[in-house]
Design a protein around this motif. Sequence first.
Motif, PDB file in Angstrom:
ATOM      1  N   THR A  86      -3.661   4.033  -2.610  1.00  0.00           N
ATOM      2  CA  THR A  86      -3.881   2.681  -3.115  1.00  0.00           C
ATOM      3  C   THR A  86      -5.304   2.230  -2.816  1.00  0.00           C
ATOM      4  N   ARG A 127      -5.616  -2.911  -5.783  1.00  0.00           N
ATOM      5  CA  ARG A 127      -4.320  -3.567  -5.642  1.00  0.00           C
ATOM      6  C   ARG A 127      -4.348  -4.670  -4.581  1.00  0.00           C
ATOM      7  N   ILE A 155       0.828  -1.206   0.000  1.00  0.00           N
ATOM      8  CA  ILE A 155       0.000   0.000   0.000  1.00  0.00           C
ATOM      9  C   ILE A 155       0.861   1.254   0.000  1.00  0.00           C
TER      10      ILE A 155
END
Length: 477
Positions: A206, A249, A202
């Motif tokens: 993110t 992500r 992160i």
Amino acid sequence: MELHIHLIGGKGLTDQLYQQLHEAIEHGHLAVGTQLPPTRLLAEQLQVSRKTVAEAYARLGADGLLSAVVGRGTFVCAHPQSRERELQPVTLAAADTLERWYRRAPLLGRSALQAPSRYDFVGGLSAKAQFPFDQWRACLHYALRRSQHHSERQVPAQGLGELRAAIAQHVAFARGVQCSAADVLVCNGAQQALDLIARVLIEPGTCVAMEDPGYPPARHLFQALGARVQSVAVDAEGLCVEQIAEGTRLIYATPSHQFPLGMPMSQTRRHALLARAAELGALVIEDDYDCEFRYQGPDSDALQRLDRHGLVAYVGTFSKTLLPELRLGYAVLPPAVLRAACVAKHLSDWHSPSLTQWALARFIDEGHLSRHIRRCHALYTARRERLLARLEGDLAPWLRAVPASAGLHLSALAAPGVDIELLVRLARQVEVGLYSLAPFFVETPVRPGLLMGFGAIERLDIDPALDRVRDALHSLS
């Protein structure tokens, strides 16, 4: 004890000693109840006459700061009014950042200021009385012997090889996880495992997707690292995969026992989740927090077993199976993440306590963990069945259990018109600890209900407790 006293010159020694002891007591360096050295011993340490020390002690006694107890010694008995520090406060440049941390109050479990109830359905706790303390004590003795001949510098951040091998064998047998010792990272509880994985993935901004309702400490962790957390709804099959946004992500999920509702993720949804993660190049954190205890239906292997692209980080803990006090968890990580997480672990705390690692490796290798799980499984099965019988019996007009096949808690959804928050307050008045589902929802509309843990409540206490809950529900009606 050795006092930090520095006497200058050969005159006024009594005054110097008196003043330094007075200041030490005044500033709290010598706490109330602290025993001072005998006059003869302190005189030898300071290389002064015993009379000098005795006179200083006598003056402090006259001030009410010391008291002499015959046959025991001299003790600090009071503090004078402390001097107020003359500070000129300056606002820290990081004040806004600190304020954001202040707001991240823990939302899970009992309030630290709230005493446990006589009958407590708190989630996340196991049957501490069942822990094999004698076997664990023997394993700790073994660990002490091993540590005598083992250099601390030889403990890798990833964890002791013996423990990693034991964990790999255990999770392969119990949960179908495909791994070797080389894939395992030992952590200080599952929360540190989440932190390490998030820390290396992160950056500010993110996108992280997680279940809603979900596990608040994970959400707070991701947000604290600067992530934009997307709340993804869940249904009867688990996480609604089609809602996961582009650009994600990291995906956090509890597929085997959705937290807090409890239903398992269907096979169709599991395959869809892995396919979506592959499209995005996103890592999936599989938090398998209490699924070594399964009660019905075919055994469901971990999501990690279905992974063919190295996209699942499997996180487990010994807090639910053994003791929360052990503070040991683990992560089975794909190679792309493992190396970075080991670097983060090294920077964070070097490595988890080696004595505990040696002991746990021995505990697992000698079969104590497997026997403990089997013993507790029978115990939890009886508690769960009794709780379900009441939820499907006389409590059915107000509460409906969410289907779940594993874990240490059940969730019960409330019928229309039941005021869960009022029920929680009424139950506490009759010494029953109930816990609302509301704090686990963020953006998804709250589904009123209760999280009912059965790990820490005795089987014979369930009926008396639920009788009181039933009476409270009658009064609400």
